[in-house]
Design an enzyme around this catalytic site. Structure first.
Site, PDB file in Angstrom:
ATOM      1  N   SER A 146       7.427 -11.953  -4.898  1.00 28.40           N
ATOM      2  CA  SER A 146       8.744 -11.539  -4.812  1.00 28.40           C
ATOM      3  C   SER A 146       9.485 -12.497  -5.186  1.00 28.40           C
ATOM      4  O   SER A 146       9.580 -13.643  -4.849  1.00 28.40           O
ATOM      5  CB  SER A 146       8.962 -10.794  -3.528  1.00 28.40           C
ATOM      6  OG  SER A 146       8.736 -11.642  -2.527  1.00 28.40           O
ATOM      7  N   GLU A 195       3.446 -13.401   5.277  1.00 27.78           N
ATOM      8  CA  GLU A 195       3.725 -11.854   4.549  1.00 27.78           C
ATOM      9  C   GLU A 195       2.308 -11.004   4.670  1.00 27.78           C
ATOM     10  O   GLU A 195       2.520  -9.872   5.031  1.00 27.78           O
ATOM     11  CB  GLU A 195       4.100 -12.120   3.199  1.00 27.78           C
ATOM     12  CG  GLU A 195       5.406 -12.615   3.029  1.00 27.78           C
ATOM     13  CD  GLU A 195       5.952 -12.929   1.737  1.00 27.78           C
ATOM     14  OE1 GLU A 195       5.254 -12.240   0.675  1.00 27.78           O
ATOM     15  OE2 GLU A 195       6.743 -13.607   1.305  1.00 27.78           O
ATOM     16  N   ASP A 225      10.136  -8.665   0.141  1.00 30.82           N
ATOM     17  CA  ASP A 225       8.668  -9.066   0.219  1.00 30.82           C
ATOM     18  C   ASP A 225       7.545  -7.971   0.498  1.00 30.82           C
ATOM     19  O   ASP A 225       6.454  -7.918   0.210  1.00 30.82           O
ATOM     20  CB  ASP A 225       8.354 -10.047   1.434  1.00 30.82           C
ATOM     21  CG  ASP A 225       9.324 -11.362   1.117  1.00 30.82           C
ATOM     22  OD1 ASP A 225       9.353 -11.661  -0.093  1.00 30.82           O
ATOM     23  OD2 ASP A 225       9.990 -11.666   1.926  1.00 30.82           O
ATOM     24  N   GLU A 249      12.271  -8.174   4.052  1.00 31.22           N
ATOM     25  CA  GLU A 249      12.603  -9.497   3.582  1.00 31.22           C
ATOM     26  C   GLU A 249      11.595 -10.334   4.714  1.00 31.22           C
ATOM     27  O   GLU A 249      12.372 -10.477   5.696  1.00 31.22           O
ATOM     28  CB  GLU A 249      13.915 -10.082   3.138  1.00 31.22           C
ATOM     29  CG  GLU A 249      13.927 -11.441   2.449  1.00 31.22           C
ATOM     30  CD  GLU A 249      13.216 -11.334   1.099  1.00 31.22           C
ATOM     31  OE1 GLU A 249      12.693 -12.421   0.747  1.00 31.22           O
ATOM     32  OE2 GLU A 249      13.241 -10.488   0.434  1.00 31.22           O
TER      33      GLU A 249
END
EC number: 3.1.21.10
Length: 172
Positions: free
Chosen positions: A32, A12, A42, A55
């Protein structure tokens, strides 16, 4: 699994950094899904023209599964926030690929699945996602007379995987 979460967090952050370098204002939602009772995507990213709620999922090579409720929460958030919902997937030794949730395979149990082959063949790659390139199919190339045979041969070899993008570009 702590290792799995650490890898997901690292992926991420990698996506956030890449979007930042591409000129997007971007933020990663802290933890998240667990920091609040509300499901958050995210990553949120925008560049004055495009706004995305992403996401992000990663895998060593196995198919990536998303819980149906997780995808529904993304769609709900994106709609209310005014962003485009996207599922970002990254398989080891591959780049990021993006999908609208509606383009994903839905299992009999109502969950969503992305296979590596599907990501490579049908996903929007990072450069296209951030507006630095545009996917062009073989059918779209050429003028009224169509492309010459040498161009078609190079593109067919690229499509089969016999050539890398760099080699094909050099040949063209």
């Amino acid at each position: 699994m702590v290792g799995s979460n650490a890898k997901g967090d690292r992926r991420e952050r990698e996506l956030v950094n890449a979007l930042d370098e591409a000129g997007f204002a971007v933020m990663r939602a802290p933890a998240s899904g667990s920091a609040t009772e509300r499901e958050l995507p995210d990553v949120l990213a925008g560049d004055c023209e495009q706004f995305y709620a992403v996401e992000a999922k990663s895998s060593a090579g196995d198919p990536i599964y998303l819980d149906g409720e997780e995808v529904e929460a993304l769609l709900f958030f994106a709609r209310n926030f005014g962003a485009k919902p996207r599922i970002g997937v990254r398989f080891d030794r591959e780049d990021w690929f993006f999908f609208h949730p509606g383009d994903l395979y839905v299992t009999d149990g109502g969950n969503y699945r992305v296979k590596k082959e599907t990501a490579l063949a049908e996903g929007t790659d990072f450069d296209e996602f951030v507006g630095h390139s545009e996917k062009v199919t073989l059918a779209e190339i050429g003028d009224d007379d169509g492309p010459d045979q040498a161009t078609l041969d190079v593109l067919a070899a690229l499509d089969r995987g016999d050539l890398s993008v760099e080699d094909a570009a050099e040949m063209l």
